[in-house]
Design a protein around this motif. Sequence first.
Motif, short mmCIF file in Angstrom:
data_model
loop_
_atom_site.label_atom_id
_atom_site.label_comp_id
_atom_site.label_asym_id
_atom_site.label_seq_id
_atom_site.Cartn_x
_atom_site.Cartn_y
_atom_site.Cartn_z
N ALA A 34 50.07 54.50 34.82
CA ALA A 34 50.87 54.69 33.34
C ALA A 34 49.45 54.51 32.55
O ALA A 34 49.72 53.69 31.26
CB ALA A 34 51.40 53.26 34.16
N ASP A 35 48.79 54.86 32.05
CA ASP A 35 46.86 54.47 31.21
C ASP A 35 47.40 53.40 30.54
O ASP A 35 46.45 53.03 30.07
CB ASP A 35 47.62 55.80 29.84
N MET A 36 47.38 52.54 31.95
CA MET A 36 46.59 50.59 32.13
C MET A 36 45.07 51.28 31.77
O MET A 36 44.46 51.61 33.04
CB MET A 36 47.37 50.21 32.56
N SER A 37 43.89 50.08 31.69
CA SER A 37 42.70 50.53 31.66
C SER A 37 42.81 49.51 32.57
O SER A 37 43.57 48.84 33.44
CB SER A 37 42.30 49.72 30.48
N ILE A 38 41.04 49.88 33.82
CA ILE A 38 40.74 49.13 34.71
C ILE A 38 41.26 47.44 34.94
O ILE A 38 41.60 46.43 35.22
CB ILE A 38 39.41 49.28 35.14
N GLY A 39 40.83 47.12 33.67
CA GLY A 39 41.17 45.47 33.35
C GLY A 39 42.62 44.76 33.11
O GLY A 39 42.63 44.06 33.61
N ASP A 40 43.34 46.14 32.35
CA ASP A 40 45.14 45.65 32.83
C ASP A 40 45.08 45.72 34.08
O ASP A 40 46.40 43.92 34.17
CB ASP A 40 45.53 46.76 31.69
N ILE A 41 45.01 46.89 34.53
CA ILE A 41 45.49 46.66 36.13
C ILE A 41 44.65 45.13 36.32
O ILE A 41 45.89 44.78 37.74
CB ILE A 41 44.45 47.80 36.85
N LEU A 42 44.04 44.93 36.85
CA LEU A 42 43.72 43.89 37.60
C LEU A 42 43.69 42.66 37.03
O LEU A 42 44.28 41.43 37.66
CB LEU A 42 41.74 43.52 37.45
N ARG A 43 44.03 42.75 35.93
CA ARG A 43 44.79 41.79 35.46
C ARG A 43 46.59 41.51 35.11
O ARG A 43 46.81 40.36 35.83
CB ARG A 43 44.81 41.49 33.80
N THR A 44 46.97 42.78 35.49
CA THR A 44 48.47 42.56 36.55
C THR A 44 48.30 42.32 37.81
O THR A 44 49.23 41.15 37.99
CB THR A 44 48.60 43.91 36.02
N LEU A 45 47.30 43.02 38.44
CA LEU A 45 47.86 42.36 39.48
C LEU A 45 47.45 40.74 40.13
O LEU A 45 47.61 40.37 41.18
CB LEU A 45 46.35 42.61 40.80
N GLY A 46 46.71 40.09 39.66
CA GLY A 46 46.06 38.59 39.04
C GLY A 46 47.17 37.44 38.76
O GLY A 46 47.58 36.86 39.32
N GLU A 47 48.15 39.12 37.69
CA GLU A 47 49.35 37.69 37.40
C GLU A 47 49.96 37.47 38.57
O GLU A 47 51.02 37.23 38.92
CB GLU A 47 49.93 37.86 36.08
N GLY A 48 50.30 38.75 39.06
CA GLY A 48 51.14 39.33 40.25
C GLY A 48 51.41 38.18 41.25
O GLY A 48 51.75 37.17 42.20
#
Length: 228
Positions: A34-48
């Motif tokens: 989905a063209d997300m950066s590593i930082g955005d991916i980790l942030r999304t996983l953490g928020e979830g």
Amino acid sequence: MELIGILIIIAGFAMKLDTIAVVVVAGIATGLVADMSIGDILRTLGEGFMANRATCLFMLTVPIIGLCERYGLKAKAGELIKQARGVSVGVLLSGYAFIREITIAMGVTLGGHPQFVRPLVSPMAESTAVTKYGNLDDKDIDKVKAYSAASDNIGNFFGQNIFMANAGILLIASTLESLGINVDTLQLAKVAIPVGVIALILWTIRTILLDRKLKRKYGFRNSAGGTM
């Protein structure tokens, strides 16, 4: 390509790989596609994780129950029930189902299978059967374990809707309201009471039949062997 995460999960589960690792890899792969950066991916996983952290609390029970069993919890439960000579497997399990249903109807949970059935109820039921009938076949031991688990399931399933603030009752009420049907959660709880009573009666009959089956099988065997 957006569905690659689902494919990874299916493949990982089919290969019986570590569940958490498979889910994390699937999440990262989906984010990259989905063209997300590593930082955005980790942030999304953490928020979830933070939003659903309460669902992970059961993980704490595994080491705790393991420690309790390591220091003799199951053995103590078995010794305790052996002192109650008049208690049968059916009486014990139907009594537990009754207690489970009453407590969950009041909004109090005893913990379920990992916290209560496995370390306490199941060993007590097994010890009761062995005390009354001697050594049981492996098939009958498994049946006693299954009945122990079912006692918790029936008490919990049919008792939880009696509590008007239960998540299931609230879901039913909110769904009906979205369809234009206004209902009172107290009325829904009242409807669930006779269902819970009927379920408990039927389960008590099942446990009584289990008692009779064990008595016929092992009572005759022990009498023939001269051990009764």
